[in-house]
Every structure is written in C-alpha cells, then in structure tokens.
Scaffold this active site. Structure first.
Site, PDB file in Angstrom:
ATOM      1  N   CYS A  23      45.116 -23.768  19.092  1.00 35.63           N
ATOM      2  CA  CYS A  23      46.934 -23.959  18.624  1.00 35.63           C
ATOM      3  C   CYS A  23      47.530 -25.309  19.131  1.00 35.63           C
ATOM      4  O   CYS A  23      47.111 -25.702  19.932  1.00 35.63           O
ATOM      5  CB  CYS A  23      47.460 -22.695  19.502  1.00 35.63           C
ATOM      6  SG  CYS A  23      49.056 -22.917  19.437  1.00 35.63           S
ATOM      7  N   CYS A 288      59.648 -17.674  12.051  1.00 34.76           N
ATOM      8  CA  CYS A 288      58.101 -17.750  11.953  1.00 34.76           C
ATOM      9  C   CYS A 288      57.949 -18.612  10.644  1.00 34.76           C
ATOM     10  O   CYS A 288      58.180 -18.239   9.615  1.00 34.76           O
ATOM     11  CB  CYS A 288      57.427 -16.363  12.022  1.00 34.76           C
ATOM     12  SG  CYS A 288      55.673 -16.585  11.493  1.00 34.76           S
ATOM     13  N   CYS A 330      59.791 -16.164  15.366  1.00 37.07           N
ATOM     14  CA  CYS A 330      58.656 -16.657  16.193  1.00 37.07           C
ATOM     15  C   CYS A 330      58.838 -16.321  17.602  1.00 37.07           C
ATOM     16  O   CYS A 330      59.550 -16.939  18.336  1.00 37.07           O
ATOM     17  CB  CYS A 330      58.504 -18.357  15.897  1.00 37.07           C
ATOM     18  SG  CYS A 330      57.293 -19.029  16.643  1.00 37.07           S
ATOM     19  N   CYS A 337      49.957 -13.163  15.678  1.00 34.98           N
ATOM     20  CA  CYS A 337      50.657 -13.904  14.476  1.00 34.98           C
ATOM     21  C   CYS A 337      49.607 -13.501  13.418  1.00 34.98           C
ATOM     22  O   CYS A 337      50.136 -13.628  12.216  1.00 34.98           O
ATOM     23  CB  CYS A 337      50.096 -15.346  14.998  1.00 34.98           C
ATOM     24  SG  CYS A 337      51.312 -16.141  16.172  1.00 34.98           S
TER      25      CYS A 337
END
Length: 396
Positions: A23, A288, A330, A337
């Site tokens: 990430c 998001c 988000c 996710c």
C-alpha cells in the site's frame, strides 16, 4: 494535437504512473523513516510519527510486504531496516525483526492531523541526537532532509496540474494517436505488473465477462492489501487506483478480442482519466478514490475499447457511472478494499449498456461535468475523515 498539450500529458504520465510495493501509504511511512538514516535502531529513545488523516487511514490495517504483518508499526520498523534509495519500494529485501518491533512499539507515538498528504518523522536517540524527515503533498516530495533530485525525477508544478485539469476528453483521445515510445513501454509494464498480482480467486462468481472482470480485479487488490512481496503500478500515487484503472480493461480484453493495440490505448486512456479525476479532487479524501477516480478511468477505458473514439458513448458511460457509485467512503487500505473494487467493476461494466440522463441527481451533461460534480461531492465530504479516523483509532 498541440505540441504543448502532448508534452504536458507525457510529463504527467511519467510522474503519476510509478511502481510501488505494498500500500502506498505504508511505503510512504517506511520511506520517511528510512530518510532519517538511523544506523542503530536500538538507540532510539523516542519516535514521533505525524500523519494526515488520509495517510493514517490507508496505513492502519493494510499488509506490509516482507513482514507478514499489518499496519503502521511494521511499516515504521520496515523503514528502519530498509534503504531510502528504494523510495516507495522501501520494503524490498528487508529481513524483518520481531525484536526490533517489540522495542519500537514502546518508543512510537502517532499523531493524526487534518489536511493534505503529510508524513513527519521525529526521532531522538539515547545520546540526545535528533533526526527528522518530512514528506508532504505527494508521496515523493521530500521536504526534510534536503536531498539532491535525481535526473529521472519529474517535478510537476501546480500550474501544470491546473493546465491538465483544463484539458478536454478529446485531448486525451488525440494523445492516443501519437503515443511516445517510452509511454507505450510504460503502459506495457503497467499491464504486465498488475496482471502478475492476480493470484487465485477472491470472488469467483462464474465465467461470464463481468464475473471474470470482478474476480481478476479483486484478486489483484487482495494480493496487494495482504502485503504480498509483489509491486503494483500505481496511478496518481495509488496502487489500488492503478489496479481499478487497469485490471477491468485487461480482463475484458483477455475475455474478448486479445487485441494488444486496443488494450494499450484503452489502459492509457483510463490512466489519463484517473489522473484527471484526481487533480480535480485530491490524492486522498473521504470518498473512495479507487471507485470514484479509478472507476471513472475504467469506465472510459472500457467504453473506448468497445466503441472507439465515440464522444457520445463516452459521455453516456460517464453519466451512467456518476449515477451509480460516487459517495462510497474511504475507511483506509485493507482487504475490504477488494469488495469496493468489485462494486466499481460492476458499475463500470454496466455503464456500457445503460444511458442515464442528465436529469438524474448529480449526473453531469458530459464526462467533464460528471468529474467536476463528483469532485465537488468529494471535497464536501472532507469533515467525514475526522469521524472515520476516530472510529478506527478506538481499535488501536
């Protein structure tokens, strides 16, 4: 197309399409820690990490490559063990130390602030020496310490981002007719790198085209979110946005025509739109981005693959997508996710077959107005981050 526009788009692509391991936000933390250049981590007396709320969310529960662990603490430890020259690939080749994690856990203090991307590390060792690093505004913008920029680094100015925001969809379409060789190779690398992330099934619904798109896209996202030691090509500083912007198109191509030229052009268009959507809103937000920004890229890329340079159909697909998913929150990078990307895949694919009119809700008249409307909602959701972070912080 106009030479200045072509040069601008090429420069933006070189800056915004990059390789990242894990990430992006845990990579950001690890990179920032490594910039402090601590020779003996066990000499640390105090380590203070200050993150903006968006970076905190995305690092909180995501897998960290080469650690077998999740979250901010192993990202910090990994940064102490990594080489700053690797930047967002900071966790490459590290050998994780549980002993060091146990030690740093007692020294680490985390602060969360509101605002744009911000990662500040302050370290005091047991001899009274101080070390500091600061990365802000984008994941590679090192403010402290002062470091010599490498020639391969491409600086994008605020005015250039403004110029990019003023481009029209037709400009992106025209760019596809004159793709520079280096950009073509960058797209090819992006396709192959993100395809490599597909490992097994995450959501295996069946063998129809939509199911294949969902399964491959969510599989790639799950691989990344669990911290597998495999890089992703990020778009607009987000690996998951890169996955959402590319895998639906890659999967559609493999299930239909296997046309390499159409694939490269469609993926490139998707990336251009994803970056455009990001510049209209922000890199991180309460909405998001994988769905709202990467999803819009996937919509336009898929529609182009299916219908070619047809502005009427491209605008229609953008309208239909805008009527569907924008507004999903988000709540940070994590395995969940992949489920949001599954929803994004459905919305993107279904947008090829339905035409929702301008009169519906926040739907715009065309692609550009749709992006602007979604961005306006995204910015208005800013205060939500404080509540989201508060909920997540209670779990620490």
């Amino acid at each position: 197309m106009d030479d200045s526009k072509h040069i601008l788009i090429t420069k933006i692509l070189k800056n915004e399409v990059t390789e990242a391991l894990g990430c992006t936000e845990v990579g950001l933390i690890g990179y920032a820690v490594s910039l402090c250049n601590i020779s003996d981590p066990f000499s640390i007396d105090k380590l203070e990490l200050t993150l903006n709320n968006g970076s905190f969310k995305n690092a909180y529960a995501v897998g960290v490559p080469n650690t077998g662990k999740y979250g901010i603490l192993p990202a910090v430890v990994g940064g102490l063990l990594g080489n700053s020259k690797n930047k967002l690939l900071i966790f490459n080749d590290i050998t994780y130390s549980q002993e060091l994690e146990d030690f740093i856990k007692e020294k680490l203090e985390i602060k969360v602030i509101d605002g744009p991307l911000f990662c500040n590390i302050k370290i005091k060792d047991n001899s009274g020496n101080y070390f500091e690093s600061l990365i802000k505004d984008n994941h590679l913008n090192v403010v402290i310490p002062k470091i010599e920029k490498e020639k391969i680094d491409v600086e994008i100015t605020t005015s250039e981002k403004g110029e990019y925001k003023n481009l029209e969809l037709i400009d992106f379409l025209d760019y596809l007719d004159e793709i520079p060789e280096k950009i073509g190779k960058l797209v090819e690398k992006t396709v192959q790198t993100n395809k490599n992330l597909i490992k097994g099934d995450f959501l295996n619904y069946g063998t129809d085209i939509l199911s294949i798109i969902v399964n491959k896209t969510t599989s790639a996202c799950n691989t990344r979110m669990t911290g597998e030691n495999m890089p992703a090509m990020s778009v607009a500083k987000s690996g998951n946005m890169g996955i959402m912007a590319t895998l639906p198109i890659i999967s559609y191509d493999s299930s239909t025509e296997n046309n390499s030229e159409k694939l490269i052009k469609s993926v490139l268009l998707s990336m251009l739109v994803t970056i455009y959507s990001t510049y209209n809103s922000s890199y991180l937000s309460s909405m998001c981005g994988c769905v709202s920004k990467g999803g819009m890229g996937a919509v336009i890329g898929l529609c182009y693959y299916k219908n070619g340079k047809n502005l009427k159909k491209l605008d229609s697909s953008a309208r239909t997508f805008t009527a569907n998913l924008p507004g999903i929150i988000c709540d940070g990078g994590k395995v969940g996710c992949a489920l949001k990307l599954a929803s994004g895949c459905f919305a993107a694919y279904s947008s090829l077959f339905v035409d929702i009119s301008y009169e519906n809700g926040i739907v715009g008249k065309d692609f550009k107005e749709c992006v602007e409307n979604i961005s306006k909602i995204s910015k208005a959701m800013g205060d939500l981050d404080c509540d989201i972070v508060e909920i997540m912080s209670k779990k620490m």
